[in-house]
Design an enzyme around this catalytic site. Sequence first.
Site: not given
Length: 434
Positions: A82, A161, A168, A183, A187
Amino acid sequence: MSMYDLIVKKKRGETLTKDEINEMIAGYVGGSVPDYQMSAMMMAICFQGMTEEETVNLTLAMAESGERLDLSAIKGIKVDKHSTGGVGDKTSLVLAPLVASVGVPVAKMSGRGLGHTGGTIDKLESFSGFRTSLSEEEFINNVNRIHIAVAGQTANLAPADKKLYALRDVTGTVDQMSLIASSIMSKKLASGADAIVLDVKTGDGAFMKSQEDSEALAREMLSIGQLAGRQMAAVISDMDQPLGYAVGNALEIKEAVDTLKGKGPKDLEELVLTLGALMTVMAGEAKDEDEARLLLKNNLYNGKAYDTFLTFIEAQGGDIRQAEDTSLLPEASITAEVPSEYSGYIADIATEEIGKISLLLGGGRETKESKIDLAVGVALKKKKGDAVRKGETLAVIHANHPEKVAAARKRLAAAYTISKEPAEKPKLIKKIMK
Ligand code: URA
């Protein structure tokens, strides 16, 4: 405590308890806490911050807000990656098939654009028919069969999220360390990978502008993941200029395809090899990072990474003719060059501004309901350290709305700083943390 009281408590800089955080997240997912109250809470957190304990509690509340993906039916050590978000960050598009091509099971959850940064899921939708929403069964079968599946966040995976991310994105509350850490890690914890590699961007185009803040964010995410029993690593990488040359959804797909054929920009290739080597070692497919790098580099140049990419696009319903002939991808109707006003060297590129220009052209979302234009964006011709002559092209605008071109051209020219003295190219990989 009511949501109103919680907002006031955070506004005053006090610490929210685990129960209060759980209540707030459950209320938001359940619909009793409206967007406007949650926006106020997000802004209060931006100003007052959160303690480490609050961040862990927020992450767990979000991870537990929906279902967890059970990947135990996938053979081997499943890896995920990520990024904290950047401009021109098409890393996953190259990295996921490349790593899969050496036998690593890549079970990847990806996101949409956020703020001035793009998202892998939006980019992949440049392929006609490409499906980012997969059933659990299809996701697992694809990883077992072809070693790769990339899916968007399903409605029931960390739904807190999913809702907060979209909120956001349009309320100016993205660039806060605890909100980013919770966040991403919520996930990742809900999506079941055994090993997670984080690409933590640093610099003007990142949400964390200083290396110190980026390292603090990485440490926070590493410790949340390790506490949850995951193998973790983080790379701190430069985002003081866009990665590669292309910024914009379909433009980035083209650059990713070139890179998968061994003909891409060297910074993108280097980042992919660094992240990929960590993933390959974690998955047990190489004994050390040097061996992993060699395996990966071979597959980038012998066509195997590109073949895996085609198999992956096809498996998720995409039209691979658009990879074989990238002129079939969405293309903008207008291209406009931005000439340099001076001769000299590129000393600086206002990277967040480049992301915002792509957004202005229609490449990102202004509101939660906005539809993005996959064709538009910016193709850089010059990067930091390059020499430039007066009148030479700095960048090319790809647009579909003629009225947006003049403003984009002016802002792009201003985003470049040109010096008389030779300027250095920035170091891409700043640090590896485990
Ligand atoms: N990526 C995410 O998934 N969340 C953030 O908050 C920032 C980047």
